[in-house]
Structures are given as C-alpha cells and as structure tokens.
Design a protein around this motif. Structure first.
Motif, PDB file in Angstrom:
ATOM      1  N   MET A 198       0.731  -0.810  -0.429  1.00  0.00           N
ATOM      2  CA  MET A 198      -0.269   0.070  -0.271  1.00  0.00           C
ATOM      3  C   MET A 198       1.040   1.407   0.302  1.00  0.00           C
ATOM      4  N   ASP A 199       0.829   1.889  -0.646  1.00  0.00           N
ATOM      5  CA  ASP A 199       1.266   3.146  -0.765  1.00  0.00           C
ATOM      6  C   ASP A 199       0.010   4.134  -0.959  1.00  0.00           C
ATOM      7  N   TRP A 200       1.584   5.706  -0.518  1.00  0.00           N
ATOM      8  CA  TRP A 200       1.062   6.802   0.658  1.00  0.00           C
ATOM      9  C   TRP A 200      -0.796   7.346  -0.577  1.00  0.00           C
ATOM     10  N   THR A 201      -0.029   6.890  -2.011  1.00  0.00           N
ATOM     11  CA  THR A 201      -1.552   7.767  -2.676  1.00  0.00           C
ATOM     12  C   THR A 201      -2.758   6.593  -2.338  1.00  0.00           C
TER      13      THR A 201
ATOM     14  N   GLY B 238      -4.123   8.579   1.669  1.00  0.00           N
ATOM     15  CA  GLY B 238      -4.530   9.569   1.191  1.00  0.00           C
ATOM     16  C   GLY B 238      -6.045   9.369   0.516  1.00  0.00           C
ATOM     17  N   LEU B 239      -5.698   9.018  -0.551  1.00  0.00           N
ATOM     18  CA  LEU B 239      -7.545   8.625  -0.649  1.00  0.00           C
ATOM     19  C   LEU B 239      -8.114   7.654  -0.042  1.00  0.00           C
ATOM     20  N   SER B 240      -8.742   6.914   0.747  1.00  0.00           N
ATOM     21  CA  SER B 240      -8.875   5.870   1.134  1.00  0.00           C
ATOM     22  C   SER B 240      -9.341   7.060   2.449  1.00  0.00           C
ATOM     23  N   VAL B 241      -8.567   8.228   3.487  1.00  0.00           N
ATOM     24  CA  VAL B 241      -8.797   8.847   3.916  1.00  0.00           C
ATOM     25  C   VAL B 241      -9.797  10.030   3.430  1.00  0.00           C
ATOM     26  N   ALA B 242      -9.891  10.604   1.803  1.00  0.00           N
ATOM     27  CA  ALA B 242     -10.265  11.753   1.796  1.00  0.00           C
ATOM     28  C   ALA B 242     -12.148  10.342   1.406  1.00  0.00           C
TER      29      ALA B 242
END
Length: 133
Positions: free
Chosen positions: A1-4, A7-11
């Motif tokens: 799992m990368d940072w993108t 970030g999309l999951s949190v958003a």
C-alpha cells in the motif's frame, strides 16, 4: 500500500462523514415540544399527546397524554420511549430533574435545565385532561 492509496482512503472516509453530517444522519436530538409530542404518539400505541416539556440539551422530554406521561430519551441515533403513570418519581439535581423510569434497562432520565415545578405542572394536566404550554 502506498501513500496515494492511504490518502485516497482517508479522503473517502472524510467525504462520507461530511455527507452524513449534511444529511443529519444519526442525529436524534429532541428539538421542540411539537417533535416530542409527535414522537410519543408514533412510538406508543393509542397515545394522544397534548403537552410536553423538553430538556434544554435535547436529550430527553416528558410528554403529557391521555391518562399517561411519555418519557423520551435519546438512545444512540434514535429516541426511546416509555409510558409512565403519575405521580412520577423525581429527583431535583443541579443540572435539572431526574425522572425514574422504573425499568432497570431504560434507567433514570435527566431533563437538563427543567425544574421540578414544570414537571409537576405537566403531571397535573394529565390528571385534569387539559393542555400544557
């Protein structure tokens, strides 16, 4: 799992939370005497409401009806109701009046910002069959 992906999951989660807040999902505040009367009539079979006292925090209400009093309280994202017969068991507290439901699972309910005199006046309307404002 990368940072993108993170970030999309949190958003996505924040977006869903904002939509739920905008739609007022999960909000069970008792905001008015009219809403308390309507809720009591819907939840208690044969109950005809004619007066109500609500806590200033919107977490609880007492509704006078035909020969009984409905005790409403927030229970999670919903409102729970019980039918009580006068005289009510009250305890005056600094925050307001605590009403005993007589049921261990339902418990005592605090009417925040309400005086014992207001509750007793509502009780009297049940005995006389008059309206309380």
């Amino acid at each position: 799992m990368d940072w993108t992906q993170i970030g999309l999951s949190v958003a996505g989660v924040l977006g869903l939370a904002l939509v739920a807040r905008w739609l007022r999902l999960g909000e069970a505040r008792i905001s008015s005497a009219a809403q308390a009367r309507e809720t009591a009539e819907q939840m208690l079979a044969g109950f005809v409401a004619h007066g109500a006292v609500i806590g200033t925090d919107g977490n609880a209400a007492l509704v006078a009806g035909n020969g009984a009093i409905a005790l409403l309280k927030r229970h999670g994202a919903k409102v729970a109701a019980r039918r009580l017969i006068a005289p009510l068991q009250l305890t005056q507290a600094i925050e307001g009046v605590r009403v005993e439901s007589g049921e261990r699972p339902f418990g005592a309910v605090l009417l925040f910002g309400v005086l014992e005199a207001d509750v007793r006046a509502l009780e009297d309307t049940v005995a006389r069959g008059t309206t309380y404002h």
